[in-house]
Design a protein around this motif. Structure first.
Motif, PDB file in Angstrom:
ATOM      1  N   ALA A 196       0.742  -1.541   0.261  1.00 57.03           N
ATOM      2  CA  ALA A 196      -0.385  -0.397   0.045  1.00 57.03           C
ATOM      3  C   ALA A 196       0.595   1.505  -0.276  1.00 57.03           C
ATOM      4  O   ALA A 196       1.950   1.702   0.998  1.00 57.03           O
ATOM      5  N   THR A 198       1.045   4.443   0.169  1.00 55.19           N
ATOM      6  CA  THR A 198      -0.324   4.584   0.668  1.00 55.19           C
ATOM      7  C   THR A 198      -0.197   6.497   0.361  1.00 55.19           C
ATOM      8  O   THR A 198      -0.775   7.604   0.396  1.00 55.19           O
ATOM      9  N   HIS A 201      -1.194   7.546  -3.117  1.00 55.28           N
ATOM     10  CA  HIS A 201      -2.766   6.333  -2.960  1.00 55.28           C
ATOM     11  C   HIS A 201      -2.803   5.944  -4.236  1.00 55.28           C
ATOM     12  O   HIS A 201      -3.378   5.679  -5.001  1.00 55.28           O
ATOM     13  N   GLY A 218      -3.155   2.235  -9.581  1.00 48.40           N
ATOM     14  CA  GLY A 218      -3.837   3.343  -9.295  1.00 48.40           C
ATOM     15  C   GLY A 218      -3.185   4.351 -10.120  1.00 48.40           C
ATOM     16  O   GLY A 218      -2.183   4.584 -10.364  1.00 48.40           O
ATOM     17  N   ALA A 224     -11.506   7.958  -5.835  1.00 49.73           N
ATOM     18  CA  ALA A 224     -12.445   7.040  -5.667  1.00 49.73           C
ATOM     19  C   ALA A 224     -12.947   6.559  -6.403  1.00 49.73           C
ATOM     20  O   ALA A 224     -13.534   5.342  -6.834  1.00 49.73           O
ATOM     21  N   PHE A 234      -7.833   5.389  -5.389  1.00 50.30           N
ATOM     22  CA  PHE A 234      -7.635   5.607  -4.071  1.00 50.30           C
ATOM     23  C   PHE A 234      -7.065   6.575  -3.681  1.00 50.30           C
ATOM     24  O   PHE A 234      -6.731   7.803  -3.680  1.00 50.30           O
ATOM     25  N   ASN A 235      -7.676   6.928  -1.730  1.00 52.87           N
ATOM     26  CA  ASN A 235      -7.267   8.255  -1.347  1.00 52.87           C
ATOM     27  C   ASN A 235      -6.346   7.445   0.560  1.00 52.87           C
ATOM     28  O   ASN A 235      -7.170   6.381   1.317  1.00 52.87           O
ATOM     29  N   PRO A 237      -4.245   4.533   0.916  1.00 52.62           N
ATOM     30  CA  PRO A 237      -5.335   3.329   1.580  1.00 52.62           C
ATOM     31  C   PRO A 237      -4.251   2.953   2.422  1.00 52.62           C
ATOM     32  O   PRO A 237      -2.665   2.824   2.143  1.00 52.62           O
ATOM     33  N   ASP A 259      -9.622   1.681   2.169  1.00 56.90           N
ATOM     34  CA  ASP A 259      -9.584   2.252   1.527  1.00 56.90           C
ATOM     35  C   ASP A 259      -9.540   4.003   2.438  1.00 56.90           C
ATOM     36  O   ASP A 259     -10.567   3.751   2.415  1.00 56.90           O
ATOM     37  N   ASN A 262     -11.485   7.723   1.796  1.00 57.79           N
ATOM     38  CA  ASN A 262     -11.968   7.055   0.841  1.00 57.79           C
ATOM     39  C   ASN A 262     -12.750   6.137   1.426  1.00 57.79           C
ATOM     40  O   ASN A 262     -14.672   6.751   0.935  1.00 57.79           O
ATOM     41  N   ARG A 266     -11.709  -1.843  -0.858  1.00 57.32           N
ATOM     42  CA  ARG A 266     -12.024  -1.415  -2.810  1.00 57.32           C
ATOM     43  C   ARG A 266     -11.682  -3.184  -3.071  1.00 57.32           C
ATOM     44  O   ARG A 266     -10.539  -4.404  -2.234  1.00 57.32           O
ATOM     45  N   THR A 277     -15.547  -1.171  -6.684  1.00 56.93           N
ATOM     46  CA  THR A 277     -15.685  -0.682  -4.818  1.00 56.93           C
ATOM     47  C   THR A 277     -16.825  -2.109  -3.988  1.00 56.93           C
ATOM     48  O   THR A 277     -17.687  -2.611  -4.425  1.00 56.93           O
TER      49      THR A 277
END
Length: 657
Positions: A196, A198, A201, A218, A224, A234-235, A237, A259, A262, A266, A277
């Motif tokens: 991830a 992060t 994103h 991604g 989203a 993603f936001n 993750p 996620d 968000n 997911r 989603t």
């Protein structure tokens, strides 16, 4: 409850901003005088706090909309010892993509000057330097929007508003291929690892060397969007869980992703990288927003004391998963014992489950009250649970970050329904932490974020703020240290040796943007750097009666939702429980009279306040289909009894001068 006026003639001059240093200003040391002519929003935060992170995201649209008249100043007021480290704070400011000046206030000078009592607290200062509002907790974005709009109109007319750029200067990025990676997932079929990423994103699949990128899933921008590997978004993750092959075939995806920002789960298909989603409508879940009822703290404590027998949970939230609200899911793990994905729902301090076959979302454990309470899963308290693992016996291990604790969920199924009991091998409470090995009852962690089950039956813990990997051995009830000197480790996975040799640990070293392999030492370290408590000023109070008032004023364009009676509520308890002899419990209204024991001289008041308001004008009716809002905040206030102490305690849920 009576409507409170939005504005009064009572004016208080804002105090100077004092602290150790400033970040995001290009080295400039700001004074409040430098911001005269702007609307100033002080955001008192600490980077461990999930509610503070929610507010940072809530404020982004407001900051963009009023960029030429509004200056947000983040006042960082640390809870944990590690958060007072200026290097760690600079990393957190970059990690959370904060685009406003930050005042580093490790000694809580500005915190005390503005009588802040909770994370997060917001203070609005008008262009002439006067305080116009105190707000605590989350969910104030709409009210702030209307208040800022009022202030713009008022001070434009007075000629006291100055438009133009603020003092924000971005810092240089420290990231590489990865940016503050959160969690890691081994993919045994390919021998690769899914990280991830992060801060970027996105998800990144890495070769066995942990540095070579095989592919990216991604687009690398906040969002989203579902779709293919190049366009999905993603936001921030975090957690990753691999479904068993048969469950993945039925579901049509292989990996479940928490996620986090968000507020969604997911699903990722490893064959082509497509993202869908699975659960969450993107609206942050608020406590009590589901169709379940939570007991008050006094009821929960009584239940936990009376009966340790596992009970069957009936906390079904529904099978329409895409229309169910979640709140900052931080980690996920597939539980073979339950046949479901287990979710650390950090934002509501609970443990949820998701069934890939039915899309059923359920609460597995936790009332939603923040704290540490063991016993039956339906009455247990957690605090920002951030790491999950399942051991070979089907127990679930939880890194409960805000209580600096390791929790264990013993689960079983009866008639398809889970029975859960919770216990705490390491940790004692919300304000207790440290770095101490030895007997688990006196061992201490500091804000752990990750956990994994080791082959020998012990548990490894990513002890994040201690920069260490710790081990808990259930057989001996002892804690030791496997590695230290790491930069905020956030996750650990087992790296099985392909030649049958000794397994290694792979640690996500988040603040160095890297993954590192470490051997499991034959002889672990025994560290004793002591136990600590969060150092917050104690409030001197009279033994009683103490008049408690929580101020709340509905924003302009909203009215209190009194269609079913008083729309406000107070829940009050204390640590130790014997501190209070009167005033504990849950009741409507935002005022309460408290009395303290003469035998207990100090402790912590736990106060939870909430109020509901809907779109509409005071004195009028609430229109059909009006948008409604729940305002809520929890305070943990250290108090000491003093004959000359205060006889009144005033807190602001949304206090407007």
């Amino acid at each position: 409850m009576t409507e409170t006026p939005i504005r009064t003639s009572y004016r208080v001059r804002a105090s100077e901003l004092a602290g150790r240093n400033w970040l995001n200003t290009g080295g400039r040391q700001l004074r409040l005088e430098d911001l005269r002519g702007k609307i100033v929003l002080l955001d008192f935060w600490t980077f461990c706090c999930i509610n503070c992170l929610h507010v940072i995201d809530e404020l982004r649209p407001l900051e963009e909309r009023y960029s030429d008249v509004l200056v947000t100043v983040g006042v960082h007021s640390p809870k944990f010892e590690h958060e007072a480290d200026p290097v760690a704070l600079a990393a957190a400011v970059e990690r959370y993509d904060i685009h406003h000046p930050i005042l580093d206030d490790p000694d809580l000078l500005t915190w005390q000057a503005y009588t802040a009592r909770a994370w997060p607290t917001l203070v609005v200062i008008d262009p002439e330097g006067y305080i116009v509002a105190h707000l605590s907790g989350e969910g104030h974005a709409a009210g702030l929007d209307s208040l800022v709009s009022e202030l713009v109109e008022e001070h434009t007319a007075k000629g006291t508003l100055h438009r133009g750029d603020g003092p924000y200067v971005p810092a240089e990025s420290t990231a590489g291929t990865l940016k503050f990676p959160g969690k890691l997932l081994p993919l045994p079929a390919s021998g690769t690892y899914l990280a991830a990423d992060t801060g970027h994103h996105r998800l990144v699949e890495l070769e066995a060397d942990l540095t070579t990128v095989r592919r990216v899933i991604g687009a690398g921008a906040r969002g989203a969007a579902d779709g293919d590997a190049e366009t999905a978004q993603f936001n921030e993750p975090q957690g990753l869980a691999l479904l068993p092959a048969d469950a993945a075939e039925r579901a049509g995806y292989d990996v479940v992703v928490a996620d986090t920002v968000n507020h969604r789960l997911r699903g990722v298909s490893l064959s082509d990288g497509t993202v869908r989603t699975l659960a969450g409508n993107g609206v942050q879940r608020l406590l009590d927003s589901g169709n379940h009822t939570k007991p008050g703290p006094e009821h929960a404590a009584a239940e936990a004391d009376q009966d340790d027998t596992p009970r069957l949970l009936d906390a079904h939230l529904g099978t329409d998963a895409l229309n169910i609200s979640l709140s900052s899911p931080w980690d996920v793990v597939y539980s073979s014992a339950l046949g479901r994905v287990v979710i650390a729902m950090a934002g509501t301090h609970q443990i949820f489950t998701f069934d890939p076959d039915t899309s059923s979302v359920d609460i597995l454990a936790g009332t939603g009250l923040e704290g540490l309470l063991d016993g039956d899963g339906s009455t247990a308290w957690f605090a920002q649970s951030s790491g999950l693992a399942e051991d070979r016996d089907g127990n679930l291990w939880v890194a409960d970050s805000e209580t600096s604790s390791l929790r264990r969920l013993s689960v079983s199924l009866t008639g398809g329904r889970p029975a859960v009991t919770v216990d705490t091998p390491i940790g004692t409470g919300l304000f207790d932490f440290g770095f101490r090995d030895g007997d688990a009852g006196q061992a201490r962690l500091q804000h752990p974020l990750g956990v994994t089950a080791l082959p020998d039956g012990s548990v490894a813990i990513a002890d994040t703020y201690n920069g260490a990997v710790r081990r808990y051995d259930p057989a001996t009830g002892t804690v030791s240290t496997l590695a230290r000197g790491l930069a905020e480790p956030s996750d650990i996975v087992i790296d099985a040796a392909p030649d049958g040799g000794e397994p290694l640990l792979i640690v996500v070293e988040s603040n160095k943007h890297q993954l590192v392999r470490l051997p499991i030492p034959k002889e672990a370290l025994a560290v004793n750097e002591g136990a600590s408590q969060s150092q917050r000023p104690k409030t001197a109070v009279s033994s009683g009666p103490l008049a408690l008032t929580v101020r709340f004023a509905a924003p302009k364009g909203q009215k209190l939702d009194d269609r079913w009676g008083d729309p406000s509520q107070l829940k009050i308890s204390a640590s130790p429980e014997t501190l209070l002899v009167a005033g504990a419990g849950t009741s409507a209204g935002l005022t309460r009279e408290l009395r303290f024991s003469e035998e207990v001289r100090e402790g912590v008041l736990h106060i939870s306040a909430r109020a509901a308001a809907c779109d509409g004008e005071p004195g009028g009716t609430i229109p059909d289909h009006a948008a409604c809002h729940l305002y809520q905040q929890d305070w943990g206030i250290p108090v000491v009894l003093d004959a000359a102490g205060d006889a009144e305690l005033v807190l602001d849920l949304r206090g407007v001068n």
